[in-house]
Design an enzyme around this catalytic site. Structure first.
Site, mmCIF file in Angstrom:
data_model
loop_
_atom_site.group_PDB
_atom_site.id
_atom_site.type_symbol
_atom_site.label_atom_id
_atom_site.label_comp_id
_atom_site.label_asym_id
_atom_site.label_seq_id
_atom_site.Cartn_x
_atom_site.Cartn_y
_atom_site.Cartn_z
ATOM 1 N N LYS A 37 66.508 3.917 33.034
ATOM 2 C CA LYS A 37 66.445 5.450 32.645
ATOM 3 C C LYS A 37 64.869 5.960 32.508
ATOM 4 C CE LYS A 37 66.395 5.216 27.994
ATOM 5 N NZ LYS A 37 65.026 5.367 27.700
ATOM 6 N N THR A 38 64.030 5.254 32.181
ATOM 7 C CA THR A 38 62.641 5.611 32.234
ATOM 8 C C THR A 38 62.150 5.860 33.694
ATOM 9 O OG1 THR A 38 62.124 4.289 30.350
ATOM 10 C CG2 THR A 38 60.102 5.076 31.442
ATOM 11 N N ASP A 231 65.013 12.662 26.140
ATOM 12 C CA ASP A 231 65.469 11.150 26.242
ATOM 13 C C ASP A 231 65.929 10.734 24.878
ATOM 14 O OD1 ASP A 231 65.388 8.563 26.950
ATOM 15 O OD2 ASP A 231 63.431 8.244 26.451
ATOM 16 N N GLU A 232 66.984 9.758 24.928
ATOM 17 C CA GLU A 232 67.502 9.126 23.872
ATOM 18 C C GLU A 232 68.594 10.383 23.319
ATOM 19 O OE1 GLU A 232 67.864 6.192 24.014
ATOM 20 O OE2 GLU A 232 66.312 5.163 24.342
ATOM 21 N N GLN A 262 75.122 3.256 22.890
ATOM 22 C CA GLN A 262 73.802 2.974 22.187
ATOM 23 C C GLN A 262 73.517 3.818 21.055
ATOM 24 O OE1 GLN A 262 70.646 0.750 24.640
ATOM 25 N NE2 GLN A 262 71.767 1.730 26.172
ATOM 26 N N ARG A 611 69.996 -6.555 25.358
ATOM 27 C CA ARG A 611 68.723 -6.687 25.157
ATOM 28 C C ARG A 611 68.201 -8.114 26.227
ATOM 29 N NH1 ARG A 611 67.764 -2.291 25.041
ATOM 30 N NH2 ARG A 611 69.936 -2.221 25.036
#
Length: 679
Positions: A37-38, A231-232, A262, A611
């Protein structure tokens, strides 16, 4: 494809390329766990600048943590070291953006604020609410200030001001509580204006209201940005959703990135429907799924997919693993919490002996009290660890004391912080004197600072204490003047010396504790020195401190085991993840079951599993002592959702191999590799 374009696209998969090269119009990027994503966000910004010739300063990127925005900024600097040439996109959090807007325009509004307003953090807000409740004779025992503050925060997240609170919340909470909160909210907001202070909710609520009203200074500010990236997006609450929509208007050049699977912050106001309904808000939106996972080994991802597919409120998708096969998920059934903690400590020690760095290991739990027994066993085995959400550096008493001085120097009308330092170090100004000053200020609708200048007129204060108060006011005034004469680092050093703060620590604490606290103050000065530049103002530093989140303190490279809640772990990754207390009533949490929020608990489990890069070890107990009593829980229903073939029951290498385990569906086996891991 030219060379610069090839550089930006060569390491991206086809879906990532589509997201990066999209130009104008709304874009929804559904980015699953570990899907890069980043990388997509930073490459998209770079592509807009490099290939579409977009002015960097017209790009606005909104994140939820300073850590995320700093990482994007660093990556962007590596991608476009020449093209930026001093011009940068605006990258930061929603709250930082709101604060910057308000610093620029708040003095043009008829609201009683100036640009040197103080930002109140959660502890400041709770203290302010408590003071107001005491003033209004509302029991702080029967009605907890934290609970009242939570109602106020929820209202601000819904863009409900104090004047509309009773009407908007009627029927949603108990009538008597409605009246209590309404009174406190009204007075709290009035006090904030008197003190020239804003809380976190105001940093979003007030700009959003201003954008709705669209006064000239705000409209001019908004027109600086042509492209918006969020973002998010699944973590946005209603106020942030409206804020982003206003910033995107009228061109709708908005790109949102997130993952509905998420969405784990509903308890603090986040609304997963914001991302699920994006295509309804922007009917011409382009939707791109990033479905390739580059983080986790295949068994981990298969297990996570098997759990999350049981949610109904989600976009149907399945993450595809790009890494190879590995061990399955190890499951350990302990008799109680002590056996579980001992088992985890032994396994961590084994990983360390095998050459795994402790910084690659995390223990993720649902609620903070679960860490206590684990901490004890780690200490016994001399295993270094760090609690990621322990007491934050800026929440330590000595740091808050120094910061309170700095905030009063910037904003002397900040009664809350002035009261913190008026007798710190001790000046013989007791509680009765403080109350007398407060009553005097209330009677004349003035700030404490204003009354300090007229202290001779305040009744009920002895001559000696008036002298002490005059000395304190003179000290603050002297420091305010010297702030203009000295660079920031030297000024803070001299402030600490002038108020004799180290002597205060020596008097109040034992030598070892006093030295630790002095070192914390020195660390604060070091941070200021590290952040210092020619244009760094004290207000800028204090704003950065106020807006820092807990996870911003996390350092990936520390060689310590990380102990943190599942909520705190979002956005992080580790080689090896331990998930203790996988029990119904804890994960999923009983409170969430009662509130019919099972799907969010399942997302929390999904976040925990994803994670991990290499291995996951899950554990549960037959009984557990927690909150002062012993509980017996069944294994988590989420564990039941993972296919048998992905689970390996820890028996042959367990601490107590002869005891019968109660989860018979979890099979033993897995060959020598997994047995080796457990020895």
């Amino acid at each position: 494809m030219n060379n610069s374009e090839n550089k930006l696209l060569r390491d991206l998969n086809p879906e990532q390329v589509k997201a990066v090269t999209h130009f104008e119009g709304p874009l929804l990027v559904l980015s699953g766990a570990g899907s890069g994503k980043t990388r997509v966000i930073t490459h998209r910004i770079a592509y807009l600048i490099d290939q579409y010739d977009v002015n960097p300063e017209s790009i606005l990127g909104l994140t939820f943590t300073n850590k995320a925005s700093e990482e994007m900024d660093q990556r962007l600097g590596k991608l476009l070291p020449v093209q930026l040439s001093g011009r940068s996109p605006w990258l930061g959090t929603f709250h930082a953006l709101g604060a910057q807007l308000l610093r620029q325009v708040i003095e043009t509004l008829d609201r009683g604020y100036d640009r040197f307003f103080t930002i109140y953090d959660q502890s400041d807000q709770k203290k302010a609410v408590k003071e107001i409740m005491i003033d209004q004779d509302i029991s702080t025992e029967e009605y907890q200030p934290g609970m009242i503050a939570s109602f106020i925060n929820d209202a601000k997240n819904e863009l409900i001001g104090p004047e509309d609170f009773r009407a908007e919340m009627a029927g949603k909470i108990d009538d008597y509580m409605l009246r209590i909160v309404s009174r406190v909210y009204k007075n709290y907001q009035e006090k904030l204006e008197e003190w020239n202070g804003l809380d976190f909710g105001d940093l979003i609520r007030i700009p959003t209201v201003l954008l709705e009203e669209d006064p000239e200074p705000v409209r001019a500010w908004r027109e600086n940005f042509d492209f918006l990236l969020v973002d998010e997006y699944q973590d946005t609450n209603h106020a942030q959703y409206v804020f982003a929509s206003q910033l995107a208007h009228p061109e709708d050049n908005i790109c949102v990135v997130g993952d509905d699977d998420q969405a784990i912050f509903g308890w603090r106001g986040a609304d997963v429907s914001n991302i699920l309904e994006f295509e309804e808000d922007y009917t011409d939106a382009k939707v791109i799924h990033l479905s390739k996972n580059y983080r986790s080994k295949k068994p981990i991802l298969r297990a996570a997919n098997a759990v999350i597919k049981n949610n109904q409120l989600r976009k149907q998708k399945k993450m595809q693993p790009k890494r190879g096969e590995g061990e399955g998920l190890f499951v350990y059934n302990a008799s109680d919490e002590e056996e579980e903690a001992n088992f985890l400590a032994r396994r961590i020690n084994k990983l360390r002996r095998d050459g795994v760095k402790l910084g690659e290991i995390a223990v993720l739990y649902r609620v903070n009290p679960l860490s206590r027994g684990i901490e004890k066993k780690l200490v016994e085995r001399n295993i270094p660890y760090e609690i990621v959400r322990g007491t934050r550096f800026y929440e330590r008493k000595e740091i808050k004391d120094v910061l309170a001085y700095l905030r009063v120097i910037c904003n002397p009308h900040d009664d809350l912080h002035l009261l913190r330092i008026i007798n710190t170090p001790r000046r013989g100004i007791g509680a009765k004197t403080e109350e007398a000053i407060r009553q005097c200020a209330r009677a004349e609708d003035a700030s404490l600072w204003e009354k300090l200048a007229e202290i001779e007129d305040c009744p009920g204060i002895s001559g000696r204490q008036k002298s002490q108060l005059n000395s304190f006011a003179e000290l603050i005034e002297k420091l305010r003047q010297r702030r203009e004469e000295l660079d920031l680092v030297r000024f803070v050093k001299e402030l600490v010396a002038d108020v004799e703060y180290f002597s205060c620590l020596d008097k109040e604490y034992d030598p070892e504790s006093a030295e630790d606290r002095k070192n914390n103050v020195r660390e604060l000065i070091g941070q200021i020195q590290e952040a210092s530049s020619e244009d760094l103002e004290l207000e800028d530093f204090l704003e950065n401190v106020a807006l820092e989140s807990d996870v911003d303190d996390f350092e990936d490279q520390r060689d310590k085991v990380s102990l943190l809640t599942l909520h705190s772990a979002k956005g992080l990754e580790f080689g090896y993840v331990f998930m203790p207390a996988m029990e119904d009533g804890l994960l999923p949490h009983k409170r969430s079951l009662d509130e019919q929020r099972l799907e969010e608990e399942r997302r929390l489990c999904y976040v925990g599993l994803t994670r991990a890069k290499e291995r996951v070890l899950i554990s549960y107990t037959d009984s557990r002592y927690l909150y002062g009593q012993r509980f017996s829980h069944r294994p988590s229903r989420f564990l039941e959702e993972i296919p048998d073939e992905e689970l390996k029951n820890v028996e042959n290498g367990s601490d107590n191999p002869t005891r019968k385990r109660n989860n018979s569906r979890v099979r033993s086996g897995g060959g020598d590799d997994w047995k080796d891991f457990l020895e």
